[in-house]
Design an enzyme around this catalytic site. Structure first.
Site, mmCIF file in Angstrom:
data_model
loop_
_atom_site.group_PDB
_atom_site.id
_atom_site.type_symbol
_atom_site.label_atom_id
_atom_site.label_comp_id
_atom_site.label_asym_id
_atom_site.label_seq_id
_atom_site.Cartn_x
_atom_site.Cartn_y
_atom_site.Cartn_z
ATOM 1 N N ILE A 1 -0.037 29.985 13.106
ATOM 2 C CA ILE A 1 0.898 29.761 12.012
ATOM 3 C C ILE A 1 0.474 28.496 11.278
ATOM 4 O O ILE A 1 0.149 27.489 11.906
ATOM 5 C CB ILE A 1 2.344 29.594 12.524
ATOM 6 C CG1 ILE A 1 2.731 30.728 13.487
ATOM 7 C CG2 ILE A 1 3.315 29.487 11.365
ATOM 8 C CD1 ILE A 1 2.898 32.068 12.848
ATOM 9 N N THR B 1 1.158 25.315 9.902
ATOM 10 C CA THR B 1 2.155 24.253 9.930
ATOM 11 C C THR B 1 1.433 22.914 9.766
ATOM 12 O O THR B 1 0.206 22.852 9.709
ATOM 13 C CB THR B 1 2.908 24.237 11.271
ATOM 14 O OG1 THR B 1 1.970 23.903 12.323
ATOM 15 C CG2 THR B 1 3.532 25.587 11.566
ATOM 16 N N TYR C 1 -3.096 22.178 26.266
ATOM 17 C CA TYR C 1 -2.142 22.951 25.468
ATOM 18 C C TYR C 1 -1.980 24.349 26.037
ATOM 19 O O TYR C 1 -0.854 24.830 26.243
ATOM 20 C CB TYR C 1 -2.618 23.012 24.015
ATOM 21 C CG TYR C 1 -1.684 23.751 23.089
ATOM 22 C CD1 TYR C 1 -0.551 23.116 22.564
ATOM 23 C CD2 TYR C 1 -1.910 25.078 22.728
ATOM 24 C CE1 TYR C 1 0.321 23.782 21.719
ATOM 25 C CE2 TYR C 1 -1.049 25.751 21.887
ATOM 26 C CZ TYR C 1 0.063 25.101 21.375
ATOM 27 O OH TYR C 1 0.924 25.773 20.544
ATOM 28 N N LEU D 1 7.787 24.495 12.547
ATOM 29 C CA LEU D 1 8.454 25.686 13.065
ATOM 30 C C LEU D 1 9.881 25.380 13.499
ATOM 31 O O LEU D 1 10.788 26.191 13.318
ATOM 32 C CB LEU D 1 7.673 26.260 14.255
ATOM 33 C CG LEU D 1 6.257 26.779 13.983
ATOM 34 C CD1 LEU D 1 5.682 27.372 15.258
ATOM 35 C CD2 LEU D 1 6.257 27.814 12.870
ATOM 36 N N ASP E 1 14.133 11.462 22.717
ATOM 37 C CA ASP E 1 12.807 11.639 23.309
ATOM 38 C C ASP E 1 12.920 12.737 24.352
ATOM 39 O O ASP E 1 13.542 12.550 25.407
ATOM 40 C CB ASP E 1 12.348 10.326 23.954
ATOM 41 C CG ASP E 1 10.977 10.422 24.607
ATOM 42 O OD1 ASP E 1 10.401 11.536 24.651
ATOM 43 O OD2 ASP E 1 10.481 9.380 25.095
ATOM 44 N N LYS F 1 1.493 25.943 27.713
ATOM 45 C CA LYS F 1 2.195 27.104 27.172
ATOM 46 C C LYS F 1 2.298 28.235 28.200
ATOM 47 O O LYS F 1 3.265 29.003 28.210
ATOM 48 C CB LYS F 1 1.515 27.586 25.891
ATOM 49 C CG LYS F 1 1.635 26.589 24.742
ATOM 50 C CD LYS F 1 3.082 26.235 24.438
ATOM 51 C CE LYS F 1 3.222 25.317 23.240
ATOM 52 N NZ LYS F 1 4.640 25.004 22.921
#
Length: 287
Positions: A224, A226, A191, A46, A96, A195
């Site tokens: 999506i 990816t 995760y 993305l 980084d 977010k």
């Protein structure tokens, strides 16, 4: 400075002299000539798709990512941008994003070189799956370090340059629909938590930086296809159909389907939009 001088929209139409042949301004409102942008996580997926979109809109784009040197895919995309000409560029910077000092220094170098900073897309992120009651502390921290700390450090670095040059700017934090909902049957507590933090980070930054004409919004993609999501689908092929059937459009999204919204958020076409979360999920969140 706006890419369009004078009135736009209905105001322009009403002030247009009869008998003249006007030209549309809407495309200029979305254009980014002479703008400088950074995109973290811009080496692939993305991030690379969004970096290319900004470059196509006219910006000089710097992709920030962890590998010490760019991949063949990135090099080929960069050469494509060169062929587009007209001041566009796509360059690679190894950094980084979990190292605040390094991020600030690298972005400051870009600002000093270009003499401005206009757009920031903080797209670097990782995904790790583990059951919530067994999630190892170091795995949880690793996700948070990239997905939360890294996003903040990138936004800080760009924002500091925007303040320095005094031209305002647009900061776009890449969140996820997973910050607003929980993906059914997936053990993604770190995760999802990261977010959700990005959503609140965007609102908080927007409120602090609005007086400096710096807009901050979050962009929340749905499923999506990816390389990151492919890692899960390759191990569990049934996921492709499951995810596709989880939204009203009945399919997975494509990376290129974020090009329009990220360009809109970066450009003068969205100058009254800040503190918002734009969800692009194929309607997944609407069920």
């Amino acid at each position: 400075m706006s890419q369009v001088q004078g009135p736009i929209g209905v105001d322009r139409a009403l002030h247009s002299a009869p008998g003249t042949t006007p030209t549309p301004t809407i495309f200029k409102e979305f254009s980014l000539p002479d703008r400088v942008a950074i995109v973290s996580g811009g080496h692939r997926g993305l991030g690379l798709e969004m970096a290319l979109a900004l470059a196509e809109a006219g910006a000089r784009v710097y992709a920030l990512d962890l590998p010490p040197s760019p991949s063949e895919e990135f090099i080929n995309v960069s050469r494509f941008v060169e062929r587009l000409g007209e001041g566009r560029s796509l360059s690679y910077v190894s950094v980084d994003v979990t190292d605040q000092k390094q991020v600030w220094e690298k972005v400051a170098e870009i600002g000093n070189k270009e003499g401005r900073m206009d757009v920031c897309v903080a797209a670097a992120g990782i995904l790790h799956e583990a059951k919530c009651l067994d999630y190892e502390a170091e795995d949880f921290q690793r996700v948070m370090s990239v997905n939360v700390n890294g996003v903040l450090y990138t936004a800080q670095a760009a924002g500091r340059q925007m303040v320095k040059f005094g031209n305002g700017g647009s900061i776009i934090l890449i969140a996820s629909m997973s910050g607003s909902i929980t993906n059914r049957d997936h053990t993604w507590v770190a995760y999802n938590t990261s977010k959700s933090a990005v959503l609140q980070m965007a609102r908080s930054l927007a409120c602090e930086l609005g007086s400096k004409q710096i807009r901050v919004n979050s962009l929340s993609p749905g499923h999506i296809y990816t390389k990151m999501t492919a890692a899960f689908i390759d191990k569990q092929p049934e996921l492709a159909d499951k995810w596709a059937s989880s939204n009203p459009l009945g399919r997975l999204g494509r990376p290129d389907e974020l090009r329009g919204v990220v360009t809109w958020l970066a450009s003068d076409a969205s100058t009254f939009c800040t503190g918002s979360d734009i969800i692009v999920s194929g309607g997944h969140h609407s069920w």
